[in-house]
Design a protein around this motif. Sequence first.
Motif, PDB file in Angstrom:
ATOM      1  N   TYR A 139      35.158  31.557  38.065  1.00  0.00           N
ATOM      2  CA  TYR A 139      36.404  32.264  37.995  1.00  0.00           C
ATOM      3  C   TYR A 139      37.331  31.361  37.640  1.00  0.00           C
ATOM      4  O   TYR A 139      37.356  30.305  37.831  1.00  0.00           O
ATOM      5  N   PHE A 140      38.244  31.922  36.621  1.00  0.00           N
ATOM      6  CA  PHE A 140      39.078  31.050  35.814  1.00  0.00           C
ATOM      7  C   PHE A 140      39.949  29.779  36.871  1.00  0.00           C
ATOM      8  O   PHE A 140      39.963  28.639  36.533  1.00  0.00           O
ATOM      9  N   LEU A 173      39.267  37.955  43.143  1.00  0.00           N
ATOM     10  CA  LEU A 173      40.609  38.865  43.786  1.00  0.00           C
ATOM     11  C   LEU A 173      39.981  40.303  43.808  1.00  0.00           C
ATOM     12  O   LEU A 173      40.409  40.844  44.716  1.00  0.00           O
ATOM     13  N   LYS A 174      39.259  40.702  42.805  1.00  0.00           N
ATOM     14  CA  LYS A 174      38.869  42.048  42.928  1.00  0.00           C
ATOM     15  C   LYS A 174      37.466  42.038  43.761  1.00  0.00           C
ATOM     16  O   LYS A 174      36.735  43.293  43.727  1.00  0.00           O
ATOM     17  N   GLY A 175      36.961  40.987  44.199  1.00  0.00           N
ATOM     18  CA  GLY A 175      35.801  41.245  45.045  1.00  0.00           C
ATOM     19  C   GLY A 175      34.511  41.341  44.460  1.00  0.00           C
ATOM     20  O   GLY A 175      33.539  41.517  44.698  1.00  0.00           O
ATOM     21  N   GLU A 176      34.411  40.837  43.025  1.00  0.00           N
ATOM     22  CA  GLU A 176      33.360  40.989  42.247  1.00  0.00           C
ATOM     23  C   GLU A 176      32.140  39.988  42.662  1.00  0.00           C
ATOM     24  O   GLU A 176      30.827  40.253  42.641  1.00  0.00           O
TER      25      GLU A 176
END
Lengths: 215, 281
Positions: A11-12, A39-42
């Motif tokens: 994640y960046f 943040l999107k729960g991936e």
Amino acid sequence: MADQQLRLYSYFRSSCSYRVRIALNLKGLKYEYKAVNLLKGEQFSPEFRKLNPIGYVPVLVDGDIVVSDSFAILLYLEEKYPQHPLLPKDLQRKAVNFQAANIVSSSIQPLQNLAVLKYIEEKVSPDEKMEWAKVHIGKGFAALEDLLKNYAGRFATGDDVSFADIFLAPQIHAAFTRFNLDMTQFPLLSRLHEAYNEIPAFVDARPDKQPDAPS
Amino acid sequence: MKFFHNPNHLHSLVSSIIDTSKKKAQFNYFTRCFTTRVDFESPHTNPPMDSSKLQENTEASYSSSSSSKLVLYSYWQSSCSWRVRFALNLKGLSYDYKPVNLEKGEQFSPEFERLNPLHCVPVLVDGDVVVSDSFAILLYLEEKYPQRPLLPADPRLKALNLQGASIISSSIQPLHMLSKLKYMEEKIGSEESLSWAQLHIGKGFLALEKLLKDFASKFATGNEVYMTDVFLAPQIAIAAARFNINMSTFPSLSRVNETYKGLPEFQASSPERQPDAVHGK
């Protein structure tokens, strides 16, 4: 030395992912970047869970070997790809590198990660959240200044980039960009921050340079 | 010093001075350090130390001005110190125990500060080398004293062990340290500090359960004690004793915990067995 079989799930903004990106760059290892939007729960997707049931980034895939956790990944890379060694041979200096890395990965980063800050924001207040983060980063940075003052050269533990620098760079970057910490109280860490900004391996690993950084 | 190489003589000497309730654990620990034969029911195979190294250890431990002996600065209740005590026992390394009373602030004494300006235990002194931070100490011991390896040679298993250790040392232990709990108590309330600790231990144990479920058997990552066990054994003991964690929700961790409880090297490293233990606490 290119190695097309390396894949990094990252994640960046994750400073743990940032550490591994630096190490891969230092060792000249090419890799496929697989973005996981926390943040999107991936991290909870079935595909990612098969790779890492815990749902943490970073995860490194090297052929049929899957390694999670930045500390474990870095030691794996150090053993499998010995070019540009990240650890000095001298046992005392090597131990100082591990100690510095652990100050970051145990005393600072876990106390200012997203989940913990959210908890404090909800249970106490948003102001308290920032205060908490600054206190813990500040304490950790003071400890690092003390630890490294007898070892630092151009970099954290001498004149070559090493393990400690890989942990320090993302943490200092976060202190500057996310927490507005007054870095003038930390002269050594401020100087190191400037030094890291001159090295392509570090610069290319920065959050804003990643494919999943917002443009 | 020759008689220490005679297990029978050692047995009678040790038996006569050790309280019967502790006899088994203490006897096993001492005999492991001072004889080449390991004769307790250890669940793992332990290669005997070669006799030249053994001689060095026994002489060093009974010499009053030994500079070749390991020194460990430790606090009986510190879980980070516990990890190192456990590892030293596993590797059969004898050491001088130097207590640092954290409650009395001894970590701030000028003498200790010279050793570790960060005021933390554990600190290991090995001749000229001074190492602080339990993870750094364990990796140092692993390299300097390769007997009884704590990291498997297989890269996957090695990485798994480092990950297990890292989860405990980064995501669990730092979040339930006294200083954090005190903060929670002051800012939110005393029930909150317990729920905060339980939340983070629970999350971490759930992560470990998932991580280890396909690997754990007698121990966390297989049939031998490795690095994850060195971190996990003290962590489970503390979780159960101090924070009322219900271990039945973590079947793999519970199972390996039963093995830890019966392991002499772990028993000998536990807080209550240390010279600075305060009983009734």
